[in-house]
Design a protein around this motif. Structure first.
Motif, short mmCIF file in Angstrom:
data_model
loop_
_atom_site.label_atom_id
_atom_site.label_comp_id
_atom_site.label_asym_id
_atom_site.label_seq_id
_atom_site.Cartn_x
_atom_site.Cartn_y
_atom_site.Cartn_z
N SER A 167 1.26 4.04 -3.00
CA SER A 167 0.87 5.55 -2.91
C SER A 167 1.97 6.24 -3.15
O SER A 167 1.75 7.32 -3.74
N VAL A 201 4.79 10.03 2.67
CA VAL A 201 3.71 8.98 2.63
C VAL A 201 3.90 7.83 3.67
O VAL A 201 2.91 7.58 4.40
N ASP A 218 0.97 -1.11 0.08
CA ASP A 218 0.06 0.08 0.21
C ASP A 218 0.95 1.18 -0.18
O ASP A 218 0.67 2.18 -0.69
#
Length: 378
Positions: free
Chosen positions: A182, A232, A178
């Protein structure tokens, strides 16, 4: 029993509440986040300000300043440092029309800060611009929980041996995709020249690639990609480390393999120019090792052991399709007779400005020995 993953407290805040505020209009004003390299030569810092209108070019972004005594870059008695904008990107966190701006750091006397390695890199790249040097850098990194332990690894013990994790698929082979996806999307949105990503050999270790970039653009885009990665990871509550050997023992380290070519290397018959460049690099191995990590080679000495797909730090080697060599010539390049080569020595925490500058000094400006020439007066 569910295992509590080691993530930061702030990542557990309700992000839907944040979205409510992020959708509010800005009435034409723009948030600009200034990003710079701190006194460690590895860390990035940032702060934001409001401009009355959207900057259309880097010239529209004003200089700013910050407290260098809080970033290991100045004394408290003379702490103001200048932030000089050099490269602008779209902001993937606050969205258009907001901007991320990479900055050089100057001291009170307008001389470059010690960790501002962009300054001399830019001079060298201007000197060699007719060679049209292209770079692509492969940034390896490792995801850690907030406790400093590799993300997804058992709390007590280790995952299974390396083998199934490289480019792996499946919950038992891949940790943190993930975050990786991202980061990829955020870089594309920002305008960073990210060109790929993959899971690496050690579990919870990943790589993204930036390039091809010409000249100074390589360092600019890789540093912004690193900033976006850390930002992030902050949202997800984990840490990305660029340590070249985050786990001792039978685990791969982390590098920043650097692919490089000049215009003549890319043309038909370019292989002879590639081989000539490698010959020059072979005679300047110690100099390159010293600039390929922030601690003069000490970080890389933990990684470049001759094992785990690395060369030995004390020996220079080159070969076609050889991942245990200092320099690898891709098999396709050997067949085509032109293209590029890969310097596998830079550590994951290298400064891309230092790496690309060193390669140009040796292969195009024909410098030898451990001393560098100052071209400021020329």
């Amino acid at each position: 029993r569910a295992v509590a993953m080691s993530v930061s407290h702030s990542s557990r805040l309700n992000k839907l509440v944040r979205e409510q505020y992020m959708r509010l209009p800005q009435d034409g004003r723009v948030q600009v986040t200034y990003v710079w390299i701190d006194g460690s030569g590895e860390g990035v810092r940032c702060k934001s300000r409001t401009l009355d209108k959207e900057p259309k070019s880097i010239e529209d972004v004003p200089e700013w300043n910050f407290d260098g005594s809080s970033t290991a870059q100045a004394e408290g008695s003379n702490s103001d440092m200048f932030l000089v904008p050099v490269c602008m990107f779209r902001d993937p966190f606050c969205l258009d029309p907001n901007k991320l701006v990479l900055c050089e750091v100057l001291k009170y006397n307008r001389k470059p800060a010690e960790t501002n390695l962009r300054h001399t890199c830019k001079k060298v790249m201007d000197l060699v611009k007719d060679s049209h040097p292209w770079f692509g850098m492969e940034q390896e990194y490792t995801l850690l929980g907030i406790n400093g332990h590799p993300y997804g690894w058992p709390d007590n013990g280790f995952p299974g041996p390396q083998g199934p994790y490289y480019c792996g698929v499946g919950a038992d082979k891949v940790y943190g995709r993930d975050i990786v996806e991202s980061h990829y999307k955020a870089c594309l949105y920002a305008g960073v020249k990210i060109c790929g990503t993959n899971a690496e050999v050690m579990p919870s270790q990943w790589e993204f690639q930036v390039g091809p970039c010409e000249g100074i653009e390589m360092g600019d885009h890789l540093w912004m990609a690193r900033f976006i990665l850390h930002r992030v990871c902050e949202d997800f509550g984990v840490v990305a480390t660029l340590d070249p050997k985050p786990m001792t023992g039978n685990w791969n380290g982390a590098g920043c393999h650097t692919n490089y070519s000049t215009e003549e290397m890319r043309r038909e018959g370019g292989l002879k120019h590639i081989e000539a460049a490698i010959e020059k690099l072979s005679k300047r191995h110690h100099y390159h090792i010293c600039v390929y990590d922030p601690r003069g080679g000490r970080d890389n000495s933990r990684r470049l052991t001759g094992h785990h797909e690395t060369s030995n730090i004390f020996e220079f080697s080159a070969g076609v399709a050889n991942r245990g060599a200092s320099i690898r010539i891709p098999r396709q390049v050997g067949q085509d007779g032109c293209g590029y080569f890969e310097d596998r020595r830079p550590a994951a925490n290298c400064d891309p400005y230092a790496v690309t500058e060193a390669i140009m000094r040796t292969t195009v400006l024909n410098e030898t020995g451990v001393e560098t020439k100052d071209y400021a007066e020329h």
